[in-house]
Design a protein around this motif. Structure first.
Motif, mmCIF file in Angstrom:
data_model
loop_
_atom_site.group_PDB
_atom_site.id
_atom_site.type_symbol
_atom_site.label_atom_id
_atom_site.label_comp_id
_atom_site.label_asym_id
_atom_site.label_seq_id
_atom_site.Cartn_x
_atom_site.Cartn_y
_atom_site.Cartn_z
ATOM 1 N N GLU A 12 0.831 -1.215 0.000
ATOM 2 C CA GLU A 12 0.000 0.000 0.000
ATOM 3 C C GLU A 12 0.868 1.270 0.000
ATOM 4 O OE1 GLU A 12 0.167 -1.547 4.260
ATOM 5 O OE2 GLU A 12 -0.294 -2.430 2.326
ATOM 6 N N VAL A 13 2.038 1.223 0.617
ATOM 7 C CA VAL A 13 2.954 2.364 0.599
ATOM 8 C C VAL A 13 3.536 2.523 -0.804
ATOM 9 C CG1 VAL A 13 5.143 3.265 1.492
ATOM 10 C CG2 VAL A 13 3.514 2.178 3.057
ATOM 11 N N HIS A 14 3.926 1.427 -1.410
ATOM 12 C CA HIS A 14 4.466 1.476 -2.771
ATOM 13 C C HIS A 14 3.419 2.010 -3.742
ATOM 14 C CE1 HIS A 14 6.034 -0.367 -6.605
ATOM 15 N NE2 HIS A 14 7.049 0.355 -6.171
ATOM 16 N N ARG A 15 2.201 1.555 -3.599
ATOM 17 C CA ARG A 15 1.111 2.026 -4.451
ATOM 18 C C ARG A 15 0.891 3.532 -4.259
ATOM 19 N NH1 ARG A 15 -2.972 -0.513 -2.291
ATOM 20 N NH2 ARG A 15 -2.262 -2.503 -3.106
ATOM 21 N N ALA A 16 0.904 3.987 -3.006
ATOM 22 C CA ALA A 16 0.714 5.414 -2.717
ATOM 23 C C ALA A 16 1.852 6.244 -3.308
ATOM 24 C CB ALA A 16 0.616 5.635 -1.211
ATOM 25 N N LEU A 17 3.070 5.719 -3.263
ATOM 26 C CA LEU A 17 4.204 6.420 -3.865
ATOM 27 C C LEU A 17 4.040 6.548 -5.373
ATOM 28 C CD1 LEU A 17 7.177 4.870 -1.868
ATOM 29 C CD2 LEU A 17 6.535 7.294 -1.916
ATOM 30 N N ARG A 18 3.582 5.470 -6.010
ATOM 31 C CA ARG A 18 3.361 5.517 -7.470
ATOM 32 C C ARG A 18 2.286 6.544 -7.820
ATOM 33 N NH1 ARG A 18 3.119 -0.348 -7.285
ATOM 34 N NH2 ARG A 18 0.941 -0.103 -7.835
ATOM 35 N N VAL A 19 1.213 6.583 -7.037
ATOM 36 C CA VAL A 19 0.132 7.543 -7.293
ATOM 37 C C VAL A 19 0.641 8.968 -7.105
ATOM 38 C CG1 VAL A 19 -2.075 8.388 -6.405
ATOM 39 C CG2 VAL A 19 -1.729 5.932 -6.746
ATOM 40 N N ARG A 20 1.350 9.185 -6.002
ATOM 41 C CA ARG A 20 1.885 10.526 -5.721
ATOM 42 C C ARG A 20 2.845 10.966 -6.826
ATOM 43 N NH1 ARG A 20 4.391 12.906 -0.131
ATOM 44 N NH2 ARG A 20 5.730 14.442 -1.117
ATOM 45 N N GLN A 23 0.920 12.026 -9.848
ATOM 46 C CA GLN A 23 0.289 13.327 -9.634
ATOM 47 C C GLN A 23 1.274 14.478 -9.844
ATOM 48 O OE1 GLN A 23 -1.153 12.770 -5.638
ATOM 49 N NE2 GLN A 23 -3.170 12.083 -6.330
ATOM 50 N N THR A 28 8.470 7.108 -9.970
ATOM 51 C CA THR A 28 8.427 6.755 -8.544
ATOM 52 C C THR A 28 9.782 7.021 -7.906
ATOM 53 O OG1 THR A 28 6.787 5.048 -9.021
ATOM 54 C CG2 THR A 28 7.894 4.911 -6.901
ATOM 55 N N GLU A 31 10.222 10.696 -7.343
ATOM 56 C CA GLU A 31 9.348 11.132 -6.240
ATOM 57 C C GLU A 31 9.965 10.782 -4.887
ATOM 58 O OE1 GLU A 31 6.091 13.050 -4.603
ATOM 59 O OE2 GLU A 31 6.737 12.982 -6.686
#
Length: 84
Positions: A12-20, A23, A28, A31
């Motif tokens: 879930e942290v990796h996914r959030a990093l990819r989304v951020r 954006q 990644t 970011e």
């Protein structure tokens, strides 16, 4: 430039990093570099050049006097000290 490997990052942290990253229009990896850089730079940090400019303003230098410093400034990058 150094490299860092981070293991066991929760999905879930990796996914959030990819989304951020998406954006902000970055990869990644870019970011994560930005996040790390922002985390270790103290907020409100005063850089030497800004501090010296402030000293000059307080000394009430004229534009002509200030221009002299810009003309004679050596812009060659400094070399690291060698202790050999």
């Amino acid at each position: 430039m150094s490299s860092i490997t981070v293991r066991n990052v929760p999905e879930e942290v990796h996914r959030a990093l990819r989304v951020r990253a998406a954006q902000h229009g970055r990869s990644t990896e870019a970011e994560i570099r930005e996040i790390l850089s922002a985390a270790v730079k103290p907020e409100g940090r005063v850089k030497l050049g800004s501090l010296l400019a402030e000293v000059g303003r307080k000394a009430r230098l004229t534009d002509e006097e200030f221009a002299v410093f810009e003309q004679v400034r050596d812009k060659t990058p400094a070399r690291p000290v060698r202790f050999e």
